[in-house]
Design an enzyme around this catalytic site. Structure first.
Site, PDB file in Angstrom:
ATOM      1  N   ARG A  27       0.895  -1.166   0.054  1.00  0.00           N
ATOM      2  CA  ARG A  27       0.058   0.093   0.086  1.00  0.00           C
ATOM      3  C   ARG A  27       0.989   1.233   0.097  1.00  0.00           C
ATOM      4  O   ARG A  27       1.802   1.275   0.803  1.00  0.00           O
ATOM      5  CB  ARG A  27      -0.818   0.146   1.303  1.00  0.00           C
ATOM      6  CG  ARG A  27      -2.072   1.024   1.284  1.00  0.00           C
ATOM      7  CD  ARG A  27      -2.687   0.757   2.609  1.00  0.00           C
ATOM      8  NE  ARG A  27      -3.306  -0.453   2.538  1.00  0.00           N
ATOM      9  CZ  ARG A  27      -4.727  -0.791   1.982  1.00  0.00           C
ATOM     10  NH1 ARG A  27      -5.318   0.131   1.369  1.00  0.00           N
ATOM     11  NH2 ARG A  27      -5.174  -2.132   2.237  1.00  0.00           N
ATOM     12  N   ASP A  43       2.040 -12.827   9.466  1.00  0.00           N
ATOM     13  CA  ASP A  43       2.682 -12.622  10.870  1.00  0.00           C
ATOM     14  C   ASP A  43       2.369 -14.186  11.605  1.00  0.00           C
ATOM     15  O   ASP A  43       3.474 -14.545  12.395  1.00  0.00           O
ATOM     16  CB  ASP A  43       1.806 -11.858  11.858  1.00  0.00           C
ATOM     17  CG  ASP A  43       2.294 -10.182  11.443  1.00  0.00           C
ATOM     18  OD1 ASP A  43       3.225 -10.205  10.810  1.00  0.00           O
ATOM     19  OD2 ASP A  43       1.378  -9.540  11.948  1.00  0.00           O
ATOM     20  N   ASP A  86      -3.591 -12.085  10.870  1.00  0.00           N
ATOM     21  CA  ASP A  86      -2.555 -11.662   9.784  1.00  0.00           C
ATOM     22  C   ASP A  86      -1.833 -13.176   9.427  1.00  0.00           C
ATOM     23  O   ASP A  86      -0.977 -13.732  10.134  1.00  0.00           O
ATOM     24  CB  ASP A  86      -1.299 -10.774  10.191  1.00  0.00           C
ATOM     25  CG  ASP A  86      -0.797 -10.264   8.935  1.00  0.00           C
ATOM     26  OD1 ASP A  86       0.228 -11.089   8.518  1.00  0.00           O
ATOM     27  OD2 ASP A  86      -0.742  -8.969   8.718  1.00  0.00           O
TER      28      ASP A  86
END
Ligand code: URA
Length: 242
Positions: free
Chosen positions: A136, A237, A234
């Protein structure tokens, strides 16, 4: 909540009466001929239960994710063309079978997609794997292509695009556009993911009607941070860090 209720179904083999079986949430159905949801078997539901549990430790998360990834890859390969292949068995008889036709490659969307590379290698020895990094943009908050390294002859290959969590589809859309810009026809792209959101699937199916999606599960929706609900948090992660 505005998120529609999830479908539940009795889970388990035939040795029990339907009403005695435990109920579990199963994938939302998607009526689109290019969306393939893995059969909601007791094994798959149990594996997903393990990786969704926040108390599952990293070693187990990796182990059970890898089992689901293997199922996704095996199903993805079922969507590639085959040609007739007759072989002679050691006792001198003929068996009429098939073999794969055409070349493939994997393309992982970094970082989480890289977790799916080994599952592809386990099924396709010495498969070529390209990478795409999309992040992003801090200023525009739109996805931006930072890096790609793809096989030179990718236009001649079927591409298995790898990303475990299909949330808004922002990165995956950009990745597909990169592949198409390198000459890969949309119908030769298969997008493999573990958990998809209905929003992501819908926008993809409209935008790329010929591309095939193979997913283990379509979840309920997205939260305000675009995490999949109920999801598993996530993925990167949990696979790489915690
Ligand atoms: N990526 C993740 O790892 N998890 C989500 O829920 C959505 C995107």
């Amino acid at each position: 909540s505005t998120v529609p209720e999830a479908p539940a179904a009795p889970i388990g083999p035939k040795y029990k009466e339907e009403e005695e079986k435990p109920h579990a949430t199963v994938s939302k159905p998607i009526k689109h001929s290019n969306v393939h949801i893995l059969p909601q078997t007791p094994q798959l539901i149990a594996l997903l239960t393990m990786i969704r549990d926040k108390s599952t430790v990293r070693g187990d998360f990796i182990f059970y994710s890898n089992r689901i990834i293997r199922l996704l890859v095996e199903e993805g390969l079922n969507h590639l063309p085959v040609i007739s292949s007759s072989v002679t068995t050691p006792i001198g008889h003929t068996y009429s079978g098939v073999k794969f036709e055409g070349k493939i490659c994997g393309v992982s969307i970094m970082r989480a997609g890289e977790a799916m590379e080994q599952g592809l290698r386990d099924c396709c020895r010495s498969v070529r794997i390209g990478k795409i990094l999309i992040q992003r943009d801090e200023e525009t908050s739109k996805p931006r292509l930072f890096y790609d390294k793809l096989p030179e002859d990718i236009a001649q290959r079927y591409c298995l695009l790898l990303d475990p969590m299909f949330a808004t589809g922002g990165s995956a859309t950009m990745a597909v556009e990169v592949l198409i810009s390198r000459g890969v026809p949309e119908e030769r792209i298969l997008f493999l993911n573990l958990i998809a959101s209905p929003e992501g699937i819908r926008s993809f199916a409209e935008r790329f009607p010929l591309l095939r999606i193979v997913t283990a599960f379509v979840d309920q929706g997205l939260d305000e941070k675009n995490y999949i609900i109920p999801g598993l948090g996530d993925f990167g992660d949990r696979f790489y860090c915690i």
